[in-house]
Design a protein around this motif. Structure first.
Motif, PDB file in Angstrom:
ATOM      1  N   ALA A 278      52.738  81.327  73.844  1.00  0.00           N
ATOM      2  CA  ALA A 278      53.286  82.444  73.076  1.00  0.00           C
ATOM      3  C   ALA A 278      54.648  82.087  72.504  1.00  0.00           C
ATOM      4  O   ALA A 278      54.959  82.406  71.352  1.00  0.00           O
ATOM      5  CB  ALA A 278      53.376  83.695  73.958  1.00  0.00           C
ATOM      6  N   MET A 279      55.489  81.431  73.304  1.00  0.00           N
ATOM      7  CA  MET A 279      56.808  81.012  72.833  1.00  0.00           C
ATOM      8  C   MET A 279      56.686  80.028  71.672  1.00  0.00           C
ATOM      9  O   MET A 279      57.413  80.127  70.667  1.00  0.00           O
ATOM     10  CB  MET A 279      57.582  80.361  73.984  1.00  0.00           C
ATOM     11  N   ILE A 280      55.774  79.096  71.785  1.00  0.00           N
ATOM     12  CA  ILE A 280      55.555  78.114  70.718  1.00  0.00           C
ATOM     13  C   ILE A 280      55.133  78.828  69.434  1.00  0.00           C
ATOM     14  O   ILE A 280      55.577  78.477  68.327  1.00  0.00           O
ATOM     15  CB  ILE A 280      54.507  77.076  71.153  1.00  0.00           C
ATOM     16  N   ALA A 281      54.281  79.845  69.566  1.00  0.00           N
ATOM     17  CA  ALA A 281      53.822  80.593  68.388  1.00  0.00           C
ATOM     18  C   ALA A 281      54.966  81.381  67.751  1.00  0.00           C
ATOM     19  O   ALA A 281      55.076  81.448  66.522  1.00  0.00           O
ATOM     20  CB  ALA A 281      52.685  81.533  68.784  1.00  0.00           C
ATOM     21  N   VAL A 282      55.817  81.989  68.576  1.00  0.00           N
ATOM     22  CA  VAL A 282      56.973  82.740  68.044  1.00  0.00           C
ATOM     23  C   VAL A 282      57.897  81.800  67.271  1.00  0.00           C
ATOM     24  O   VAL A 282      58.347  82.113  66.161  1.00  0.00           O
ATOM     25  CB  VAL A 282      57.740  83.435  69.188  1.00  0.00           C
ATOM     26  N   LYS A 283      58.187  80.659  67.850  1.00  0.00           N
ATOM     27  CA  LYS A 283      59.059  79.684  67.190  1.00  0.00           C
ATOM     28  C   LYS A 283      58.458  79.221  65.865  1.00  0.00           C
ATOM     29  O   LYS A 283      59.164  79.154  64.841  1.00  0.00           O
ATOM     30  CB  LYS A 283      59.288  78.491  68.121  1.00  0.00           C
ATOM     31  N   ALA A 284      57.165  78.916  65.853  1.00  0.00           N
ATOM     32  CA  ALA A 284      56.503  78.465  64.622  1.00  0.00           C
ATOM     33  C   ALA A 284      56.561  79.545  63.550  1.00  0.00           C
ATOM     34  O   ALA A 284      56.776  79.253  62.367  1.00  0.00           O
ATOM     35  CB  ALA A 284      55.056  78.067  64.923  1.00  0.00           C
ATOM     36  N   TRP A 285      56.351  80.803  63.950  1.00  0.00           N
ATOM     37  CA  TRP A 285      56.401  81.907  62.981  1.00  0.00           C
ATOM     38  C   TRP A 285      57.800  82.056  62.403  1.00  0.00           C
ATOM     39  O   TRP A 285      57.960  82.246  61.192  1.00  0.00           O
ATOM     40  CB  TRP A 285      55.968  83.209  63.656  1.00  0.00           C
ATOM     41  N   LEU A 286      58.827  81.946  63.229  1.00  0.00           N
ATOM     42  CA  LEU A 286      60.205  82.058  62.744  1.00  0.00           C
ATOM     43  C   LEU A 286      60.537  80.935  61.770  1.00  0.00           C
ATOM     44  O   LEU A 286      61.146  81.177  60.717  1.00  0.00           O
ATOM     45  CB  LEU A 286      61.181  82.030  63.927  1.00  0.00           C
TER      46      LEU A 286
END
Length: 293
Positions: A278-286
């Motif tokens: 989930a953290m990796i996905a948040v970072k990628a989206w940002l």
């Protein structure tokens, strides 16, 4: 070793609980994805280990013994609590608590919340807005968007983007005060904030000789920009925070003169733990969102 000292396999207990609840070995096998004979064998092995009969078999008919019923009730409760704990663990892996400045949360992130949710419906993103540097350990924060020259400390750091600083005001304000040249700003109300780039620096870049008359100081960028939207004066706007207002026509940049911001936006998180999916996905989206700016 006596059978009373042998701990029964967890799988045998699970198979027995399903058989007692379903009423037949066939139904239990269908639920668990094994054959009827596989269920029968697991139950027989469990009975041998426990030294008690768990079912009374009368041909194809099957009934639970008193000892089996007591065991089934306790196992059902134990498995229910176990699966609940597993579900909680999975949910916790989907929770990301992200800290950012109140101005970034209000003026940039909030309008993009729907986009994030549509691309990441399984992630429980929780935003905490603060002007202070959070303590990742004591504040229960997983990551942060920081606006600074460069984060320090034992952090995983990714630069998200930079911005420019430019005067912005409402179209009505610009028309009412005749803001056609930088010199016209001498008669405007200059809204002041606390970023390093200030009005004297902008007037110097605009090659204006007369020093400006400073207006009211509002410490928060969100408040300053809202005052500008409400026709209260001209603000030095950070390009990231004013982009949506300019696109919507709530604000305008009357002059094509800007300052390079000395601060940048950074995604930071502690190095002490591996990032969740989930953290990796948040970072990628940002990163993707900042690339679009």
């Amino acid at each position: 070793m006596s059978s009373t000292h042998i701990k029964p396999p967890l799988r045998s207990l699970q198979v027995f609980e399903a058989a007692a609840r379903c009423g037949t070995f066939t139904a239990a096998g269908e639920e668990l994805g094994i054959t009827q004979s596989g269920v029968s064998r697991q139950v027989s092995d469990l009975e041998a280990i426990l030294g008690v009969d768990l079912f009374v078999r009368n041909g194809a008919r099957l009934s639970v013994t008193p000892a089996g019923e007591r065991l089934a009730i306790q196992l059902a409760d134990a498995f229910a609590r176990t699966w609940s704990a597993v579900a909680d663990a999975k949910r916790s892996e989907q929770i990301v608590t992200l800290s950012m400045l109140p101005s970034v949360a209000a003026r940039w992130f909030a309008p993009r919340l729907g986009s994030f949710m549509s691309h990441n419906p399984e992630i429980d993103l929780r935003i905490t807005a603060s002007r202070h540097l959070v303590n990742f350990t004591s504040d229960g924060v997983d990551a942060a968007i920081r606006y600074s020259p460069g984060p320090t400390g034992n952090l995983e750091v990714t630069k998200l983007g930079t911005e420019t600083i430019l005067p912005v005001c409402s179209p009505d304000y610009a028309q009412k005060h005749g803001l056609k040249t930088p010199e016209d700003m001498q008669h405007a109300t200059l809204l002041c904030g606390d970023i390093p780039e200030d009005w004297p620096a902008w007037f110097k870049a605009a090659k204006c000789q007369q020093p400006p008359n400073m207006g009211p100081r509002l410490g928060d960028d969100a408040a300053i920009l809202q005052a500008a939207v409400e026709h209260q004066g001209v603000a030095l706007g950070r390009s990231l925070l004013v982009a949506d207002d300019i696109a919507a026509g709530r604000l305008m940049a009357p002059f094509d003169i800007s300052l390079d911001a000395s601060y940048a936006y950074w995604f930071v998180r502690p190095k002490t733990s591996a990032p969740s999916e989930a953290m990796i996905a948040v970072k990628a989206w940002l990163i993707d969102q900042f690339c679009k700016m």
